[in-house]
Every structure is written in structure tokens, then in C-alpha cells.
Design a protein around this motif. Structure first.
Motif, PDB file in Angstrom:
ATOM      1  N   UNK A 105     -12.560  -4.352  -1.583  1.00  0.00           N
ATOM      2  CA  UNK A 105     -12.081  -3.675  -0.384  1.00  0.00           C
ATOM      3  C   UNK A 105     -10.673  -4.122  -0.034  1.00  0.00           C
ATOM      4  N   UNK A 106      -9.814  -3.165   0.292  1.00  0.00           N
ATOM      5  CA  UNK A 106      -8.476  -3.453   0.790  1.00  0.00           C
ATOM      6  C   UNK A 106      -7.951  -2.173   1.449  1.00  0.00           C
ATOM      7  N   UNK A 107      -7.047  -2.317   2.400  1.00  0.00           N
ATOM      8  CA  UNK A 107      -6.457  -1.137   3.027  1.00  0.00           C
ATOM      9  C   UNK A 107      -5.666  -0.300   2.025  1.00  0.00           C
ATOM     10  N   UNK A 108      -5.133  -0.968   1.005  1.00  0.00           N
ATOM     11  CA  UNK A 108      -4.224  -0.295   0.069  1.00  0.00           C
ATOM     12  C   UNK A 108      -4.930   0.053  -1.228  1.00  0.00           C
ATOM     13  N   UNK A 109      -5.115   1.338  -1.494  1.00  0.00           N
ATOM     14  CA  UNK A 109      -5.814   1.736  -2.731  1.00  0.00           C
ATOM     15  C   UNK A 109      -5.099   1.283  -4.002  1.00  0.00           C
ATOM     16  N   UNK A 110      -3.770   1.150  -3.929  1.00  0.00           N
ATOM     17  CA  UNK A 110      -3.045   0.740  -5.131  1.00  0.00           C
ATOM     18  C   UNK A 110      -3.388  -0.690  -5.534  1.00  0.00           C
ATOM     19  N   UNK A 111      -3.668  -1.562  -4.555  1.00  0.00           N
ATOM     20  CA  UNK A 111      -4.082  -2.923  -4.866  1.00  0.00           C
ATOM     21  C   UNK A 111      -5.460  -2.934  -5.533  1.00  0.00           C
ATOM     22  N   UNK A 112      -6.328  -2.077  -5.045  1.00  0.00           N
ATOM     23  CA  UNK A 112      -7.676  -2.002  -5.613  1.00  0.00           C
ATOM     24  C   UNK A 112      -7.638  -1.488  -7.048  1.00  0.00           C
ATOM     25  N   UNK A 113      -6.778  -0.524  -7.308  1.00  0.00           N
ATOM     26  CA  UNK A 113      -6.676  -0.001  -8.674  1.00  0.00           C
ATOM     27  C   UNK A 113      -6.228  -1.082  -9.643  1.00  0.00           C
ATOM     28  N   UNK A 114      -5.256  -1.901  -9.219  1.00  0.00           N
ATOM     29  CA  UNK A 114      -4.803  -2.993 -10.083  1.00  0.00           C
ATOM     30  C   UNK A 114      -5.948  -3.956 -10.389  1.00  0.00           C
ATOM     31  N   UNK A 115      -6.734  -4.287  -9.364  1.00  0.00           N
ATOM     32  CA  UNK A 115      -7.834  -5.222  -9.552  1.00  0.00           C
ATOM     33  C   UNK A 115      -8.931  -4.622 -10.429  1.00  0.00           C
ATOM     34  N   UNK A 145      -9.620   2.984   5.514  1.00  0.00           N
ATOM     35  CA  UNK A 145     -10.210   2.770   6.831  1.00  0.00           C
ATOM     36  C   UNK A 145     -10.177   1.280   7.172  1.00  0.00           C
ATOM     37  N   UNK A 146      -9.607   0.892   8.335  1.00  0.00           N
ATOM     38  CA  UNK A 146      -9.563  -0.531   8.704  1.00  0.00           C
ATOM     39  C   UNK A 146     -10.933  -1.186   8.805  1.00  0.00           C
ATOM     40  N   UNK A 147     -11.990  -0.404   8.943  1.00  0.00           N
ATOM     41  CA  UNK A 147     -13.341  -0.972   9.011  1.00  0.00           C
ATOM     42  C   UNK A 147     -14.167  -0.643   7.764  1.00  0.00           C
ATOM     43  N   UNK A 148     -13.490  -0.334   6.678  1.00  0.00           N
ATOM     44  CA  UNK A 148     -14.202  -0.032   5.431  1.00  0.00           C
ATOM     45  C   UNK A 148     -14.991  -1.234   4.942  1.00  0.00           C
ATOM     46  N   UNK A 149     -14.561  -2.438   5.318  1.00  0.00           N
ATOM     47  CA  UNK A 149     -15.261  -3.649   4.887  1.00  0.00           C
ATOM     48  C   UNK A 149     -16.700  -3.681   5.375  1.00  0.00           C
ATOM     49  N   UNK A 150     -16.972  -3.018   6.502  1.00  0.00           N
ATOM     50  CA  UNK A 150     -18.342  -3.002   7.014  1.00  0.00           C
ATOM     51  C   UNK A 150     -19.284  -2.293   6.050  1.00  0.00           C
ATOM     52  N   UNK A 151     -18.818  -1.213   5.461  1.00  0.00           N
ATOM     53  CA  UNK A 151     -19.649  -0.479   4.504  1.00  0.00           C
ATOM     54  C   UNK A 151     -19.938  -1.337   3.278  1.00  0.00           C
TER      55      UNK A 151
END
Length: 472
Positions: free
Chosen positions: A92-102, A119-125
Motif C-alpha cells: 500500500x502507498x498513495x503513489x501507484x508508481x512506487x507500488x509498481x516498482x516494488x 485513497x488516503x485510507x486504502x491501508x484500512x482495506x
């Protein structure tokens, strides 16, 4: 008190325990609050469950979710992908580009993480998923406690970056939630796993220092270039932290290993603290200079920044002392000091290489090599070279992650528990109060509520466990 804060306190088990009034008072500046703060700091509600020495049921595989894939978060994902028995299932991160790298990094290794972003609260999911065992939190400081509490409430163990919380209110919520859910809440203080620190801990356990009298630690690291960088700390969050409070905002790197050496929470306890800060002579002028050339920095001009140097002194229940310093804006070489002074010997890490003495003169280089080889911990013998190869601050980050996973897979107590997370982090709000009140002393809360008298000392060893492999 806002409705959101009331809701948070209710869920974390704080309301109805007589704790909240003193926690809010701890940030008041009036002198009348002092007696109430000291009274609250000494209040001892009965523990729900003692998490010190607690061994959760074994996990054959540790199913991992990571929240925050920025600088340190990306590195944590890389390290975890190299440890046997870990399945990275969600990022989870606000920035999709960081997630793609990981994701691109770990997919060739067999991990197929789902991604949560925007979503700033995506971490809850992510935390609500039922197929995760451990949540690793590597976000800006303000989110550490909310995510950790939510994760434990949803049946997950937690590893949270330093500091674990910013206020006594938050830190008590971590303790009470961990006790009630019986889920680990480990603050990932990586400096406890540096080679020198693990060696001195082993030496202390074998009596090399005699009775330890005094220790000194610090986090002195010139971060001004990073703090004013538009790219390094996302949305300039660390620079914003620097003008919100004045005190030791980041105490745990120097403090954590020394607390283990001194058996704090496990045979001794902190009693009271005194803290003093210099004025700021660097951050404010730098903000003004940059703002004159770039309008981006205008919001940071004219702020009252944290002082360059904070020095906090702590006395323990058994009459020993600790000194902890914090300075991230002076042009000084990096140091955590790491001084261990006992009745028989002394050790000092910085300036490197580390030194030892049993009299008034430091040992020679050859004597130091012989000493460190004699007291080399088993964990270093087993994976020391691999840790250096994988990296992370010279290998200590990998040591920390490997050891944590090994303990979870073997059903062993973790080296750091929720009481350590709360106590080490509490130095920040306590120092802020002391600085604001002309360096008046303040009692340090006993998060163990008396269990420090009987809790067993931590021993980072391989007497049990050590079965987890490394995938490199």
C-alpha cells in the motif's frame, strides 16, 4: 475532544481507565499542570496481559502486508523478499508508481502482491484482509499508531517504524491494544541489530562490563539536505515535523540498544527525565534563504523550528543514568555515540572503529579484534556475512527482519515488545514537555505497570530458532 479522537480512544481501550486527562495535560504549558502530569505518569492500571516474553503460536508462513513503500518501505520489501517463509501478499502507498516498482522487484521471486493506492485510507482495506499475519508500517510518523492499532484490532501482528507514536495517548493505546488482542507490536529499531550493539549486548550478558552505571546514545545526523529536498520526504512531512514540536523528536536509534544493555523494562525502569534544547540556528535561516529564491518554500519561512541540539538525561529506578541527544541540522559527523560504562569496563562505538577499555587506556586494535571475536553473537556467526551482502545500513536492517520472521515462524518471543516501543518513543513527548517548562523533570510512565521487576532480560541469540533460511 473531537468525535474522531473519542472514537479512537474508545477502540483502543483508553476511555474509562482514568488515563486520558493526564495525557492531554502533558502537552499543556501552564505550571499548574505539572502535579497532574506527574500523578498520571505514575498511575498503574492493572495489566490486561503481560506481553513481555510472550510467544505467539508458530506461523509456518508469514503472510505480509506492507503499508508505505517510499524510501525505507521499498528497501523493507526488498529485504523481506529474500527471507524464507515470507509471502508478500499486499502493498500500500498513495503513489501507484512506487507500488509498481516494488511489485516488479518481487514478482520474479514468486510474490504476487495486491496493490492499494491513491485513497488516503486504502491501508484500512489492506489491514482488514483475513489472509495476512503481519503488517509492516513504514509511513510518516503521524500514521504509525493509527495503522498499528487498526491492524492489531484486525488480528494482525505489527512491525512499525520508529517512533511508534508521537504522544503518550497514542503509546498507551498501542500497549493496551497489544495486551487485549495478544498481538505483537514491535517497533523496528534496527540499531539494536548493528554488529557493535549486538556484541556489547552479548558482553553485558556475560558480565564483561560488571554493573552498568551510565550509558550515552544519540541521533546526530545532518539531514538538512534531505529535509529541504522536494523529493526525499514525501510532501515535506519531516520538515513539517521540525516546526510542530521542540524536543528530542527521534530518540530511539541511540536509546534502544542501550535500554537492552541496561535491562530497562526487564529488571530496571526509567524513573524521570530532564530535557533541554538549544535554539534553532540553521533550519529557520535556511528556509528563509530558499524562500527568497523559490516560492515553493514560502510556507516554511518564518516558522519556529526545533532547536539544533536536544539533550535529555534519564535516571532509572536503580539509580543509573542515560543521556540521549538529538541533532539533525548541525554540520557534524554522524554518531549514535553508544557509550556503555560499567564498574569493570567501558565501550564506545563512535568515532568508529569501536573501542573498549578495562582501565584508563583504550585497548589496542589487536586486543579489540580478539575481544570482539570472543564475544561474537551466534546470530552474527550464522548470517552475518549474508546480512552484509543483502544490506540495509550495513546489514543491521536485514538482521532485524530475518530475526523477526524467524521468531514468528518458531513461536518465540520477539526481541522488542510493545512496552519497549512505547517507552523508547515516549522520550519525545516527555522531552517536549520538559523543554517547554524550563527543563523541569517529569516522571516517565511505567508501561509495564510493575512487571519490569520480574520480566526476563532480552537475549538476541540462537539458543532457539535460527531455522529460517535466506533466499539470495
Amino acid at each position: 475532544m473531537s468525535n474522531s479522537r473519542r472514537s479512537f480512544l474508545k477502540k483502543s481501550g483508553l476511555t474509562g481507565m482514568g488515563l486520558t486527562a493526564g495525557m492531554f495535560a502533558a502537552f499543556a504549558s501552564d505550571e499548574d499542570a505539572l502535579d497532574q502530569i506527574k500523578e498520571q505518569a505514575q498511575r498503574n492500571p492493572a495489566p490486561i496481559f503481560n506481553m513481555s516474553g510472550y510467544a505467539a503460536p508458530k506461523l509456518e508462513k508469514v503472510r505480509l502486508g506492507v503499508v508505505g513503500v517510499g524510501n525505507r518501505g521499498f528497501d523493507a520489501v526488498a529485504r523481506m523478499s529474500k527471507i524464507e517463509g515470507v509471502e508478500i501478499k499486499a502493498l500500500c502507498d498513495l503513489r501507484p508508481e512506487r507500488l509498481k516498482l516494488a511489485k516488479d522487484l518481487v514478482t520474479p521471486l514468486g510474490h504476487k502482491p495486491d496493490l492499494y493506492h491513491t485513497d488516503p485510507e486504502a491501508w484500512k482495506k489492506l489491514c482488514e484482509r483475513k489472509d495476512l499475519d503481519l503488517i509492516y508500517i513504514l509511513t510518516p510518523w503521524a500514521l504509525h499508531t493509527p495503522i498499528a492499532v487498526f491492524s492489531m484490532e484486525h488480528n494482525k501482528h505489527v512491525c512499525v517504524e520508529v517512533p511508534a507514536g508521537k504522544s503518550l495517548e497514542e503509546l498507551w493505546s498501542l500497549v493496551l491494544t497489544s495486551e487485549r488482542t495478544q498481538k505483537h507490536c514491535m517497533m523496528v529499531e534496527n540499531c539494536c541489530y548493528d554488529f557493535f550493539e549486538m556484541t556489547t549486548l552479548n558482553m553485558a550478558r556475560q558480565g564483561f562490563f560488571g554493573d552498568i552505571i551510565h550509558c550515552e546514545g544519540s541521533y546526530i545526523h545532518n539531514l538538512t539536505e534531505y529535509m529541504f529536498s522536494k523529493e526525499h520526504f514525501y510532501q515535506m512531512w519531516e520538515l513539517k515535523e521540525a516546526f510542530q514540536r521542540k524536543g528530542n523528536l527521534y530518540p530511539t536509534h541511540g536509546l534502544g540498544p542501550l535500554c537492552q544493555v541496561m535491562n530497562i523494562n526487564r529488571g530496571d525502569a526509567m524513573d524521570f527525565l530532564v530535557s533541554v534544547s538549544s535554539n534553532d540556528f540553521v533550519l529557520g535561516p535556511m528556509a528563509k534563504s530558499l524562500a527568497s529564491k523559490d516560492s515553493f518554500y514560502k510556507p516554511f519561512e518564518g516558522k519556529s523550528y526545533n532547536g539544533n541540539m536536544n539533550t535529555s538525561t534519564i535516571k532509572t529506578k536503580k539509580g543509573k543514568t542515560l543521556m540521549v541527544q538529538f541533532d539533525v541540522s548541525s554540520p557534524r559527523p554522524y554518531t549514535r555515540i553508544q557509550l556503555v560504562s560499567g564498574t569493570k569496563a567501558v565501550a564506545l562505538k563512535y568515532p568508529e572503529p569501536g573501542r573498549y577499555a578495562t582501565s584508563h587506556e583504550w585497548m589496542t586494535e589487536n586486543e579489540v579484534k580478539e575481544l570482539e571475536e570472543k564475544y561474537k553473537p551466534a546470530i552474527v556467526k550464522k548470517i552475518g556475512e549474508v546480512a552484509k551482502q543483502v544490506g540495509g545500513h550495513g546489514g543491521m536492517d536485514f538482521f532485524m527482519d530475518w530475526r523477526t520472521i524467524d521468531c514468528l515462524r518458531n513461536g518465540l518471543p520477539l526481541d522488542q515488545d510493545v512496552y519497549d516501543a512505547a517507552l523508547w518513543s515516549s522520550i519525545s513527548p516527555l522531552s517536549v514537555w520538559s523543554v517547554a517548562n524550563q527543563s523541569t523533570s517529569i516522571k516517565v510512565p511505567d508501561f509495564t505497570r510493575g512487571h519490569w521487576k520480574s520480566n526476563s532480560p532480552v537475549d538476541i541469540s540462537l539458543s532457539k530458532g535460527g531455522t529460517t533460511g535466506v533466499l539470495v
